[in-house]
Design an enzyme around this catalytic site. Structure first.
Site, PDB file in Angstrom:
ATOM      1  N   LYS A  27       0.837  -1.162   0.024  1.00 25.73           N
ATOM      2  CA  LYS A  27       0.034   0.020  -0.033  1.00 25.73           C
ATOM      3  C   LYS A  27       0.906   1.383  -0.003  1.00 25.73           C
ATOM      4  O   LYS A  27       0.398   2.281  -0.611  1.00 25.73           O
ATOM      5  CB  LYS A  27      -0.839   0.108   1.131  1.00 25.73           C
ATOM      6  N   LYS A  96       2.543  12.413   5.337  1.00 23.60           N
ATOM      7  CA  LYS A  96       2.702  10.957   5.937  1.00 23.60           C
ATOM      8  C   LYS A  96       2.962   9.910   5.236  1.00 23.60           C
ATOM      9  O   LYS A  96       3.918   9.070   5.503  1.00 23.60           O
ATOM     10  CB  LYS A  96       1.221  10.845   6.810  1.00 23.60           C
TER      11      LYS A  96
END
Length: 148
Positions: A27, A96
């Site tokens: 991911k 992030k």
């Protein structure tokens, strides 16, 4: 046990490996590829604009041929129109994810120069009050740094 439920929740269920960390890295790598596309579109569009070339025409040609993907079509259009609100994915979340890729790379003994560059641009955008804008607004940071 939960595989049938997961299959109903998403478009596609992919088994990446036995360890859950492998799916997480999968991911992270996918999100990094989007970040890299945002970074390269921002740079290419700034280059064209600085040179007096129509970035919209470039986007239309590229996103309907070599780069005919939803990422290039959708985010490229957002960059050109300056449409960063409402955010589909906020710039602070882009930072992030970029930092997650950098951390994973460091743990695996490698570097990710594009992630380093993008993290710097995301950090600059957040400092400039753009943290809640769509992460495609990274292109505005690139353009500003190019003197546009």
């Amino acid at each position: 046990k939960v595989e049938p439920l997961l299959a109903q929740m998403g478009r596609r269920l992919v088994k990446v490996g036995e360890a859950s960390e492998m799916a997480n890295l999968f991911k992270i790598a996918g999100n990094f590829m989007i970040i890299a596309a945002l970074e390269t579109m921002g740079e290419a569009f700034a280059l064209l604009r600085k040179g007096g070339v129509d970035a919209g025409q470039f986007h239309e040609v590229m996103s309907s041929s070599l780069f005919a993907s939803r990422v290039h079509q959708g985010y490229g259009g957002a960059i050109l129109s300056g449409q960063f609100e409402p955010a589909g994915f906020e710039m602070k979340l882009g930072l992030k994810d970029s930092d997650l890729a950098r951390t994973a790379a460091k743990q695996l003994g490698m570097t990710m120069p594009i992630a380093d560059l993008a993290s710097g641009h995301f950090t600059q955008g957040i400092k400039d009050g753009m943290g809640e804008k769509d992460w495609a607004a990274i292109a505005d940071i690139i353009a500003a740094n190019a003197g546009l």
